[in-house]
Design an enzyme around this catalytic site. Sequence first.
Site, PDB file in Angstrom:
ATOM      1  N   SER A 248      -3.842  -0.055  -1.216  1.00 13.91           N
ATOM      2  CA  SER A 248      -4.294  -0.499  -0.553  1.00 13.91           C
ATOM      3  C   SER A 248      -4.501  -1.760  -1.899  1.00 13.91           C
ATOM      4  CB  SER A 248      -5.331   0.072  -0.491  1.00 13.91           C
ATOM      5  OG  SER A 248      -6.453  -0.962  -0.040  1.00 13.91           O
TER       6      SER A 248
ATOM      7  N   GLY B  34     -11.035   6.437  -3.010  1.00 14.47           N
ATOM      8  CA  GLY B  34     -12.035   7.549  -3.451  1.00 14.47           C
ATOM      9  C   GLY B  34     -10.434   8.167  -4.198  1.00 14.47           C
TER      10      GLY B  34
ATOM     11  N   HIS C 248      -1.186  -1.291   1.810  1.00 16.77           N
ATOM     12  CA  HIS C 248      -2.623  -0.546   3.249  1.00 16.77           C
ATOM     13  C   HIS C 248      -3.391  -2.142   2.722  1.00 16.77           C
ATOM     14  CE1 HIS C 248      -5.693   1.337   5.065  1.00 16.77           C
ATOM     15  NE2 HIS C 248      -7.185   0.464   3.617  1.00 16.77           N
TER      16      HIS C 248
ATOM     17  N   ASP D 141      -7.086  -4.417   4.214  1.00 20.18           N
ATOM     18  CA  ASP D 141      -8.573  -3.768   4.608  1.00 20.18           C
ATOM     19  C   ASP D 141      -9.281  -5.240   5.332  1.00 20.18           C
ATOM     20  OD1 ASP D 141      -8.480  -1.255   1.548  1.00 20.18           O
ATOM     21  OD2 ASP D 141      -9.082  -1.225   3.859  1.00 20.18           O
TER      22      ASP D 141
ATOM     23  N   GLY E  28      -5.873   1.956  -3.344  1.00 18.54           N
ATOM     24  CA  GLY E  28      -6.163   0.785  -4.300  1.00 18.54           C
ATOM     25  C   GLY E  28      -6.220   0.928  -5.934  1.00 18.54           C
ATOM     26  N   SER E  29      -7.721   1.281  -6.535  1.00 23.54           N
ATOM     27  CA  SER E  29      -7.923   1.005  -7.598  1.00 23.54           C
ATOM     28  C   SER E  29      -7.383   2.177  -8.069  1.00 23.54           C
ATOM     29  CB  SER E  29      -9.409   1.557  -7.414  1.00 23.54           C
ATOM     30  OG  SER E  29      -9.808   2.505  -6.637  1.00 23.54           O
TER      31      SER E  29
ATOM     32  N   MET F  11     -11.322   8.310   7.212  1.00 28.34           N
ATOM     33  CA  MET F  11     -12.858   7.653   5.744  1.00 28.34           C
ATOM     34  C   MET F  11     -12.353   9.037   4.356  1.00 28.34           C
ATOM     35  SD  MET F  11     -11.712   4.456   6.102  1.00 28.34           S
ATOM     36  CE  MET F  11     -12.825   4.027   4.681  1.00 28.34           C
TER      37      MET F  11
ATOM     38  N   HIS G 238      -5.722  -2.107   8.233  1.00 27.39           N
ATOM     39  CA  HIS G 238      -7.031  -1.274   8.224  1.00 27.39           C
ATOM     40  C   HIS G 238      -8.247  -2.252   9.126  1.00 27.39           C
ATOM     41  CE1 HIS G 238     -10.142   1.262   6.510  1.00 27.39           C
ATOM     42  NE2 HIS G 238     -10.564   1.802   8.470  1.00 27.39           N
TER      43      HIS G 238
ATOM     44  N   MET H 212     -11.570  -3.578   9.874  1.00 29.62           N
ATOM     45  CA  MET H 212     -13.171  -2.976   9.629  1.00 29.62           C
ATOM     46  C   MET H 212     -13.775  -4.442  10.133  1.00 29.62           C
ATOM     47  SD  MET H 212     -13.327  -1.058   5.909  1.00 29.62           S
ATOM     48  CE  MET H 212     -11.591  -1.639   5.647  1.00 29.62           C
TER      49      MET H 212
ATOM     50  N   ASP I 153      -8.693   8.021   3.081  1.00 29.65           N
ATOM     51  CA  ASP I 153      -8.014   6.503   2.411  1.00 29.65           C
ATOM     52  C   ASP I 153     -10.047   6.222   1.953  1.00 29.65           C
ATOM     53  OD1 ASP I 153      -9.157   2.811   4.180  1.00 29.65           O
ATOM     54  OD2 ASP I 153      -8.880   3.308   2.291  1.00 29.65           O
TER      55      ASP I 153
ATOM     56  N   MET J 207     -11.730  -7.194   6.518  1.00 27.95           N
ATOM     57  CA  MET J 207     -13.732  -6.947   6.684  1.00 27.95           C
ATOM     58  C   MET J 207     -14.437  -8.014   6.965  1.00 27.95           C
ATOM     59  SD  MET J 207     -14.242  -4.930   2.886  1.00 27.95           S
ATOM     60  CE  MET J 207     -12.801  -3.464   2.350  1.00 27.95           C
TER      61      MET J 207
HETATM   62  C1  DX5 Z   1     -12.328   1.153   2.203  1.00 28.76           C
HETATM   63  C2  DX5 Z   1     -11.036   0.772   2.240  1.00 28.76           C
HETATM   64  C3  DX5 Z   1     -10.466   1.795   1.437  1.00 28.76           C
HETATM   65  C4  DX5 Z   1     -10.352   0.976  -0.122  1.00 28.76           C
HETATM   66  C5  DX5 Z   1      -9.826   2.265  -1.279  1.00 28.76           C
HETATM   67  O1  DX5 Z   1     -13.404   0.516   3.436  1.00 28.76           O
HETATM   68  O2  DX5 Z   1     -10.858   0.836   3.641  1.00 28.76           O
HETATM   69  O3  DX5 Z   1      -8.912   1.241   1.222  1.00 28.76           O
HETATM   70  O4  DX5 Z   1      -9.533  -0.004  -0.493  1.00 28.76           O
HETATM   71  O5  DX5 Z   1     -10.142   1.853  -2.306  1.00 28.76           O
HETATM   72  P1  DX5 Z   1      -9.957   3.183  -3.466  1.00 28.76           P
HETATM   73  O6  DX5 Z   1      -8.584   3.952  -3.548  1.00 28.76           O
HETATM   74  O7  DX5 Z   1     -10.485   1.940  -5.149  1.00 28.76           O
HETATM   75  O8  DX5 Z   1     -10.791   3.814  -3.314  1.00 28.76           O
HETATM   76 ZN    ZN Z   2      -8.855   0.963   4.155  1.00 26.13          ZN
END
Ligand code: DX5
Ligand code: ZN
Length: 227
Positions: free
Chosen positions: A9, A179, A34, A36, A199-200, A139, A68, A70, A177, A38
């Site tokens: 992500s 953590g 991915h 995101d 992501g992180s 999620m 994705h 949101m 998706d 928002m």
């Molecule tokens: C949160 C996003 C995830 C997020 C995942 O709303 O949908 O895709 O970026 O990032 P990590 O892996 O750092 O939780």
């Molecule tokens: Zn996402």
Amino acid sequence: MKKFFIVPSILSANFACLKDEIECVLNSGADFIHFDIMDNHYVSNLTFGPLILESLKNSNIKFNADIHLMTEKVDSLIPSFANNNAKFITFHPESTNHIDKTISLIKSFGCKAGLAINPSTSLHHLDYTINKLDLILVMSVNPGFGKQKFLDYVLKKIEKIRKLIDKKKLNIILEVDGGIKKDNIINILNAGANSFVIGSEIFSSKNYKKTIYNIRKIINNYNNKKK
Ligand code: DX5
Ligand code: ZN
């Protein structure tokens, strides 16, 4: 035979050199990228829109984009993502009055349709849509931000959806998706997921290649043990 997908992500990527970041994870074996999206309404955060996909498309970088959404509304956004090489477009059921129509709209552009289920959202939205879906996004954090802690109670939900997919013999990607880390992915594999949005754990690491390699090793070891 289920395929397993590693899906970085970009929310935690360095936007000042986004193309390089994406090329690096692709060269390290990432399957999809991915995005995101928002709008600071559906979630209390604001990220980016289809222009990002357009500039990446115009800079001739090729990848499977996993969008994705949101956002409070989704139907009006779908064409601009679909026309900029989106492969998957996933939305939250709360973002449309007509889930079935939105799924058909995504597919009318030749994209694959996904439904995103928040941690405390029940699975009843799948009752009459699962046969039309290509992807179910579970999620494992409350949507809106990266770097959150994985919510363990979601594992039960993943198991339930895996059972449903297998019972109906559907070809649906079960994607999780939020953590996901090296030290918890085995639990998510055991619950039945086959696609991992990360992501992180990747973009905050010093060596993206090594991180993805280690995650792939965990998945392959899991797979070999299952045989
Ligand atoms: C949160 C996003 C995830 C997020 C995942 O709303 O949908 O895709 O970026 O990032 P990590 O892996 O750092 O939780
Ligand atoms: Zn996402």
